[in-house]
Design a protein around this motif. Structure first.
Motif, PDB file in Angstrom:
ATOM      1  N   ASP B  94      59.299  37.636  45.362  1.00  0.00           N
ATOM      2  CA  ASP B  94      58.408  36.494  45.544  1.00  0.00           C
ATOM      3  C   ASP B  94      57.605  36.671  46.816  1.00  0.00           C
ATOM      4  N   GLY B  95      56.319  36.407  46.726  1.00  0.00           N
ATOM      5  CA  GLY B  95      55.463  36.466  47.909  1.00  0.00           C
ATOM      6  C   GLY B  95      54.822  37.826  48.115  1.00  0.00           C
ATOM      7  N   TYR B  96      55.257  38.844  47.340  1.00  0.00           N
ATOM      8  CA  TYR B  96      54.619  40.145  47.490  1.00  0.00           C
ATOM      9  C   TYR B  96      53.368  40.185  46.633  1.00  0.00           C
ATOM     10  N   THR B  97      52.216  40.454  47.258  1.00  0.00           N
ATOM     11  CA  THR B  97      50.967  40.453  46.514  1.00  0.00           C
ATOM     12  C   THR B  97      50.056  41.560  47.015  1.00  0.00           C
ATOM     13  N   THR B  98      49.306  42.161  46.077  1.00  0.00           N
ATOM     14  CA  THR B  98      48.352  43.186  46.488  1.00  0.00           C
ATOM     15  C   THR B  98      46.919  42.706  46.297  1.00  0.00           C
ATOM     16  N   LYS B  99      46.743  41.563  45.620  1.00  0.00           N
ATOM     17  CA  LYS B  99      45.385  41.094  45.347  1.00  0.00           C
ATOM     18  C   LYS B  99      45.135  39.672  45.858  1.00  0.00           C
ATOM     19  N   GLY B 100      45.929  39.255  46.823  1.00  0.00           N
ATOM     20  CA  GLY B 100      45.673  37.961  47.443  1.00  0.00           C
ATOM     21  C   GLY B 100      46.134  36.761  46.636  1.00  0.00           C
ATOM     22  N   GLY B 101      46.966  36.977  45.628  1.00  0.00           N
ATOM     23  CA  GLY B 101      47.532  35.837  44.902  1.00  0.00           C
ATOM     24  C   GLY B 101      48.736  35.295  45.650  1.00  0.00           C
ATOM     25  N   MET B 102      49.567  34.520  44.959  1.00  0.00           N
ATOM     26  CA  MET B 102      50.731  33.952  45.625  1.00  0.00           C
ATOM     27  C   MET B 102      51.933  34.869  45.503  1.00  0.00           C
ATOM     28  N   GLY B 103      51.839  35.912  44.692  1.00  0.00           N
ATOM     29  CA  GLY B 103      52.953  36.826  44.531  1.00  0.00           C
ATOM     30  C   GLY B 103      54.126  36.213  43.794  1.00  0.00           C
ATOM     31  N   LEU B 104      53.833  35.290  42.891  1.00  0.00           N
ATOM     32  CA  LEU B 104      54.901  34.656  42.115  1.00  0.00           C
ATOM     33  C   LEU B 104      54.880  35.092  40.656  1.00  0.00           C
ATOM     34  N   GLY B 105      53.834  35.792  40.251  1.00  0.00           N
ATOM     35  CA  GLY B 105      53.616  36.092  38.836  1.00  0.00           C
ATOM     36  C   GLY B 105      54.779  36.797  38.176  1.00  0.00           C
ATOM     37  N   LEU B 106      55.185  37.949  38.716  1.00  0.00           N
ATOM     38  CA  LEU B 106      56.225  38.744  38.066  1.00  0.00           C
ATOM     39  C   LEU B 106      57.607  38.104  38.191  1.00  0.00           C
ATOM     40  N   GLY B 107      57.998  37.811  39.420  1.00  0.00           N
ATOM     41  CA  GLY B 107      59.316  37.208  39.644  1.00  0.00           C
ATOM     42  C   GLY B 107      59.429  35.870  38.924  1.00  0.00           C
ATOM     43  N   GLY B 108      58.366  35.071  39.016  1.00  0.00           N
ATOM     44  CA  GLY B 108      58.360  33.751  38.377  1.00  0.00           C
ATOM     45  C   GLY B 108      58.479  33.854  36.869  1.00  0.00           C
ATOM     46  N   SER B 109      57.723  34.783  36.267  1.00  0.00           N
ATOM     47  CA  SER B 109      57.782  34.868  34.808  1.00  0.00           C
ATOM     48  C   SER B 109      59.129  35.442  34.355  1.00  0.00           C
ATOM     49  N   LYS B 110      59.752  36.254  35.201  1.00  0.00           N
ATOM     50  CA  LYS B 110      61.105  36.735  34.890  1.00  0.00           C
ATOM     51  C   LYS B 110      62.096  35.557  34.864  1.00  0.00           C
ATOM     52  N   ARG B 111      61.974  34.673  35.870  1.00  0.00           N
ATOM     53  CA  ARG B 111      62.870  33.511  35.906  1.00  0.00           C
ATOM     54  C   ARG B 111      62.648  32.572  34.724  1.00  0.00           C
ATOM     55  N   LEU B 112      61.409  32.547  34.208  1.00  0.00           N
ATOM     56  CA  LEU B 112      61.093  31.618  33.120  1.00  0.00           C
ATOM     57  C   LEU B 112      61.445  32.197  31.746  1.00  0.00           C
ATOM     58  N   SER B 113      61.933  33.454  31.716  1.00  0.00           N
ATOM     59  CA  SER B 113      62.248  34.089  30.440  1.00  0.00           C
ATOM     60  C   SER B 113      63.746  34.340  30.338  1.00  0.00           C
ATOM     61  N   ASN B 114      64.238  34.553  29.120  1.00  0.00           N
ATOM     62  CA  ASN B 114      65.647  34.917  28.936  1.00  0.00           C
ATOM     63  C   ASN B 114      65.834  36.420  29.078  1.00  0.00           C
ATOM     64  N   GLU B 115      64.852  37.192  28.612  1.00  0.00           N
ATOM     65  CA  GLU B 115      64.918  38.644  28.758  1.00  0.00           C
ATOM     66  C   GLU B 115      63.589  39.130  29.313  1.00  0.00           C
ATOM     67  N   PHE B 116      63.658  40.176  30.145  1.00  0.00           N
ATOM     68  CA  PHE B 116      62.468  40.641  30.843  1.00  0.00           C
ATOM     69  C   PHE B 116      62.581  42.140  31.035  1.00  0.00           C
ATOM     70  N   GLU B 117      61.549  42.867  30.665  1.00  0.00           N
ATOM     71  CA  GLU B 117      61.610  44.332  30.768  1.00  0.00           C
ATOM     72  C   GLU B 117      60.243  44.881  31.182  1.00  0.00           C
ATOM     73  N   ILE B 118      60.225  45.744  32.193  1.00  0.00           N
ATOM     74  CA  ILE B 118      58.966  46.374  32.609  1.00  0.00           C
ATOM     75  C   ILE B 118      59.040  47.866  32.346  1.00  0.00           C
ATOM     76  N   LYS B 119      58.005  48.399  31.713  1.00  0.00           N
ATOM     77  CA  LYS B 119      57.831  49.851  31.659  1.00  0.00           C
ATOM     78  C   LYS B 119      56.508  50.137  32.318  1.00  0.00           C
ATOM     79  N   THR B 120      56.516  51.023  33.297  1.00  0.00           N
ATOM     80  CA  THR B 120      55.262  51.282  33.985  1.00  0.00           C
ATOM     81  C   THR B 120      55.220  52.735  34.437  1.00  0.00           C
ATOM     82  N   GLU B 121      54.034  53.284  34.424  1.00  0.00           N
ATOM     83  CA  GLU B 121      53.863  54.656  34.894  1.00  0.00           C
ATOM     84  C   GLU B 121      52.585  54.674  35.715  1.00  0.00           C
ATOM     85  N   VAL B 122      52.688  55.196  36.944  1.00  0.00           N
ATOM     86  CA  VAL B 122      51.516  55.208  37.820  1.00  0.00           C
ATOM     87  C   VAL B 122      50.407  56.042  37.175  1.00  0.00           C
TER      88      VAL B 122
END
Lengths: 133, 135
Positions: B94-122
Motif C-alpha cells: 500500500d502506498g507504493y506508486t510509480t505514476k502518482g496514484g495512491m498506490g492502493l490499486g493492487l493491494g486493495g484489489s487483492k483484499r477485495l478478492s477471494n483469489e488473486f494471481e499475478i503473472k508478469t514478465e518485464v
C-alpha cells in the motif's frame, strides 16, 4: 465536454454526483469546484454521493483533494449519503478519506456546514484583544 | 468448471474503465452476489482496469462465470502487453506508486478478492486474475 453541475445556496456550494464518473470527469469536477469556491467566496461545499455505487481509489482521492483544496480556500467540505456497501468496500480497499467530513444525508450535511460556519462567525465577530491598550 | 467462452471487454480509454465497471456489475448480479460483494468486485475491477490502462498501456478484460458443484463465482482476468512489473512484492505494498496514484490499486484489489494471481514478465506484459466466490 460533459460537466457535473455545481449549485449555489447562499454561502455554500452543492454537488450531486449522479453519473458513473470516468477519471477526467472527476478531475474536472475537482478543478471546477476549486475555481467556484474562490470566485464565489463560498464557505462550504456539500457533495452528495448517494447515487454512487462505487468509490475507488481515484474517486476517493478526488474527494480528499477537494476537501484539502477547499480548506486552503477557507471553505469546509462535507460528503453525504455514502451507501453502506460503498463504505465497507472503501475500508477494505484501504482508503480512509482523511480530512473529509461526512454526514448521513443532505439535511445533516447542511446542518453541519451551518454549525461550522456560525462558530467561525462568532470568532470573526468577537472583538480583537488589544493587550497593550 | 469455466463457462466455455469468456466475455471480453477492451480497455483502451478512460470510458472503457467505466464500461468494465458496468459489465462487472451486470455479471456479479447474474452470479447472485450480495450488494456488498458486488461493490467489492466492481471496485477491484475498477482499480485493475485503470492499472491496465495507465501502467499497461491498455489491454483487455476477460470474464468467466465459474461453477464448482454448488459454488458459483466470477473470475476476471486483466491482460496487457505493457512493460510488466519488475518487483511484485513492492507493487503490492500500500502506498507504493510509480505514476502518482495512491498506490492502493493492487493491494486493495487483492483484499477485495477471494483469489488473486499475478503473472508478469518485464518487457512482455502483465496478467492479473481475480476470483470472487458467492458467499
Amino acid at each position: 465536454m460533459e460537466r457535473i453541475p455545481i449549485l449555489q445556496m447562499g454561502e455554500f456550494l452543492m454537488v450531486t454526483i449522479q453519473v458513473d464518473m470516468h477519471d477526467k470527469l472527476a478531475m474536472s469536477l475537482q478543478d471546477d469546484l476549486t475555481e467556484r469556491i474562490s470566485r464565489k467566496n463560498a464557505k462550504g461545499v456539500l457533495i452528495d454521493i448517494s447515487s454512487l455505487e462505487m468509490v475507488d481509489s481515484f474517486i476517493g482521492r478526488m474527494l480528499s483533494n477537494i476537501a484539502a483544496m477547499s480548506s486552503v480556500l477557507d471553505a469546509r467540505t462535507v460528503v453525504v449519503g455514502m451507501q453502506p456497501a460503498v463504505a465497507i468496500t472503501l475500508v477494505e480497499l484501504g482508503l480512509s478519506l482523511k480530512g473529509v467530513r461526512t454526514a448521513l444525508n443532505i439535511e445533516r450535511g447542511m446542518a453541519l456546514l451551518q454549525s461550522i460556519r456560525s462558530s467561525q462567525q462568532q470568532v470573526e465577530d468577537s472583538p480583537i484583544e488589544q493587550p497593550y491598550a | 468448471m469455466n463457462s466455455p467462452t469468456p466475455e471480453i471487454v477492451p480497455i483502451r480509454s478512460e470510458s472503457d474503465v467505466v464500461i468494465v465497471r458496468q459489465n462487472v456489475r451486470k455479471w456479479s448480479i447474474s452470479v447472485g452476489f450480495s450488494l456488498v460483494d458486488q461493490t467489492k468486485i466492481v471496485t477491484a475491477a475498477s482499480e485493475l482496469a485503470r492499472n491496465t490502462l495507465i501502467h499497461g498501456g491498455g489491454g483487455e478484460l476477460k470474464s468467466f462465470l465459474l461453477q464448482e458443484g454448488n459454488r458459483k463465482g466470477l473470475c476476471l482476468i486483466f491482460d496487457d502487453q505493457g512493460p510488466g512489473i519488475p518487483d511484485i512484492e513492492k507493487a503490492l505494498q500500500d502506498g507504493y506508486t510509480t505514476k502518482g496514484g495512491m498506490g492502493l490499486g493492487l493491494g486493495g484489489s487483492k483484499r477485495l478478492s477471494n483469489e488473486f494471481e499475478i503473472k508478469t514478465e518485464v518487457g512482455k506484459g502483465t496478467s492479473i486474475k481475480i476470483i470472487r466466490w458467492k458467499a
